[in-house]
Design a protein around this motif. Structure first.
Motif, PDB file in Angstrom:
ATOM      1  N   UNK A   3       0.816  -1.105  -0.084  1.00  0.00           N
ATOM      2  CA  UNK A   3       0.078   0.115   0.002  1.00  0.00           C
ATOM      3  C   UNK A   3       0.788   1.338  -0.052  1.00  0.00           C
ATOM      4  N   UNK A   4       2.200   1.347   0.903  1.00  0.00           N
ATOM      5  CA  UNK A   4       2.811   2.313   0.637  1.00  0.00           C
ATOM      6  C   UNK A   4       3.583   2.716  -0.644  1.00  0.00           C
ATOM      7  N   UNK A   5       3.690   1.597  -1.357  1.00  0.00           N
ATOM      8  CA  UNK A   5       4.217   1.905  -2.776  1.00  0.00           C
ATOM      9  C   UNK A   5       3.157   2.211  -3.580  1.00  0.00           C
ATOM     10  N   UNK A   6       2.078   2.029  -3.494  1.00  0.00           N
ATOM     11  CA  UNK A   6       1.201   2.096  -4.365  1.00  0.00           C
ATOM     12  C   UNK A   6       0.607   3.638  -4.083  1.00  0.00           C
ATOM     13  N   UNK A   7       0.765   4.250  -2.969  1.00  0.00           N
ATOM     14  CA  UNK A   7       0.677   5.666  -2.447  1.00  0.00           C
ATOM     15  C   UNK A   7       1.631   6.516  -2.921  1.00  0.00           C
ATOM     16  N   UNK A   8       2.877   5.911  -2.787  1.00  0.00           N
ATOM     17  CA  UNK A   8       4.044   6.721  -3.234  1.00  0.00           C
ATOM     18  C   UNK A   8       3.954   7.055  -4.936  1.00  0.00           C
ATOM     19  N   UNK A   9       3.473   6.004  -5.590  1.00  0.00           N
ATOM     20  CA  UNK A   9       3.270   6.032  -7.154  1.00  0.00           C
ATOM     21  C   UNK A   9       2.433   6.924  -7.215  1.00  0.00           C
ATOM     22  N   UNK A  10       1.060   6.909  -6.583  1.00  0.00           N
ATOM     23  CA  UNK A  10       0.057   7.688  -6.952  1.00  0.00           C
ATOM     24  C   UNK A  10       0.680   9.255  -6.772  1.00  0.00           C
ATOM     25  N   UNK A  11       1.337   9.481  -5.537  1.00  0.00           N
ATOM     26  CA  UNK A  11       1.676  10.805  -5.212  1.00  0.00           C
ATOM     27  C   UNK A  11       2.556  11.425  -6.252  1.00  0.00           C
ATOM     28  N   UNK A  12       3.380  10.568  -6.834  1.00  0.00           N
ATOM     29  CA  UNK A  12       4.575  10.739  -7.771  1.00  0.00           C
ATOM     30  C   UNK A  12       3.807  11.386  -9.197  1.00  0.00           C
ATOM     31  N   UNK A  13       2.724  10.263  -9.447  1.00  0.00           N
ATOM     32  CA  UNK A  13       2.059  10.475 -10.640  1.00  0.00           C
ATOM     33  C   UNK A  13       1.160  11.966 -10.627  1.00  0.00           C
ATOM     34  N   UNK A  14       0.517  12.362  -9.441  1.00  0.00           N
ATOM     35  CA  UNK A  14      -0.161  13.526  -9.424  1.00  0.00           C
ATOM     36  C   UNK A  14       0.654  14.549  -9.575  1.00  0.00           C
ATOM     37  N   UNK A  15       2.062  14.719  -8.679  1.00  0.00           N
ATOM     38  CA  UNK A  15       2.834  15.705  -8.700  1.00  0.00           C
ATOM     39  C   UNK A  15       3.437  15.937 -10.108  1.00  0.00           C
ATOM     40  N   UNK A  16       3.831  14.886 -10.690  1.00  0.00           N
ATOM     41  CA  UNK A  16       4.084  15.065 -12.266  1.00  0.00           C
ATOM     42  C   UNK A  16       3.238  15.520 -13.112  1.00  0.00           C
ATOM     43  N   UNK A  17       1.868  15.177 -13.057  1.00  0.00           N
ATOM     44  CA  UNK A  17       0.864  15.909 -13.834  1.00  0.00           C
ATOM     45  C   UNK A  17       0.603  17.223 -13.528  1.00  0.00           C
ATOM     46  N   UNK A  18       0.691  17.584 -12.285  1.00  0.00           N
ATOM     47  CA  UNK A  18       0.514  19.134 -11.850  1.00  0.00           C
ATOM     48  C   UNK A  18       1.730  20.058 -12.180  1.00  0.00           C
ATOM     49  N   UNK A  19       2.857  19.340 -12.321  1.00  0.00           N
ATOM     50  CA  UNK A  19       4.066  20.128 -12.873  1.00  0.00           C
ATOM     51  C   UNK A  19       3.936  20.411 -14.151  1.00  0.00           C
ATOM     52  N   UNK A  20       3.500  19.348 -15.035  1.00  0.00           N
ATOM     53  CA  UNK A  20       3.434  19.432 -16.396  1.00  0.00           C
ATOM     54  C   UNK A  20       2.263  20.490 -16.837  1.00  0.00           C
ATOM     55  N   UNK A  21       1.276  20.347 -16.060  1.00  0.00           N
ATOM     56  CA  UNK A  21       0.004  21.307 -16.283  1.00  0.00           C
ATOM     57  C   UNK A  21       0.410  22.586 -15.874  1.00  0.00           C
ATOM     58  N   UNK A  22       1.130  22.829 -14.915  1.00  0.00           N
ATOM     59  CA  UNK A  22       1.585  24.228 -14.660  1.00  0.00           C
ATOM     60  C   UNK A  22       2.415  25.138 -15.742  1.00  0.00           C
TER      61      UNK A  22
END
Length: 94
Positions: A3-22
């Motif tokens: 679960x920690x690995x999944x949560x970390x991957x989701x956080x990374x994907x969200x962070x990556x997407x908002x950086x690209x959207x910005x």
């Protein structure tokens, strides 16, 4: 542990997407968010002024939902919601 690995991957994907959207203008944001929703099994529902159609624009992507009067507003709200989620996650980890 998993679960920690999944949560970390989701956080990374969200962070990556908002950086690209910005870095994009409004048209680029619309395209990228649409692509992200399609690729991740999310929802991208634009506002339609036609009677009986969607009242609000809606986005559900990477487990975060937000709506707005139009798609640019929904995307801006989605980005703010992700930032709040990331901040809360970082505070909980500290």
């Amino acid at each position: 542990m998993i679960a920690q690995g999944v949560a970390a991957r989701m956080a990374w994907a969200r962070s990556d997407l908002i950086q690209r959207l910005d870095r994009l203008d409004e048209a680029g944001r619309l395209d990228l968010m649409f692509e992200a929703c399609v690729e991740t099994g999310g929802s991208f529902i634009p506002h339609s002024p036609a009677p009986g159609d969607a009242t609000f624009a809606e986005i559900d992507c990477l487990g975060i939902y937000h709506s707005g009067d139009d798609m640019p507003e929904a995307i801006a709200g989605w980005i703010k919601a992700v930032r709040r989620t990331l901040t809360t996650s970082e505070e909980a980890a500290a």
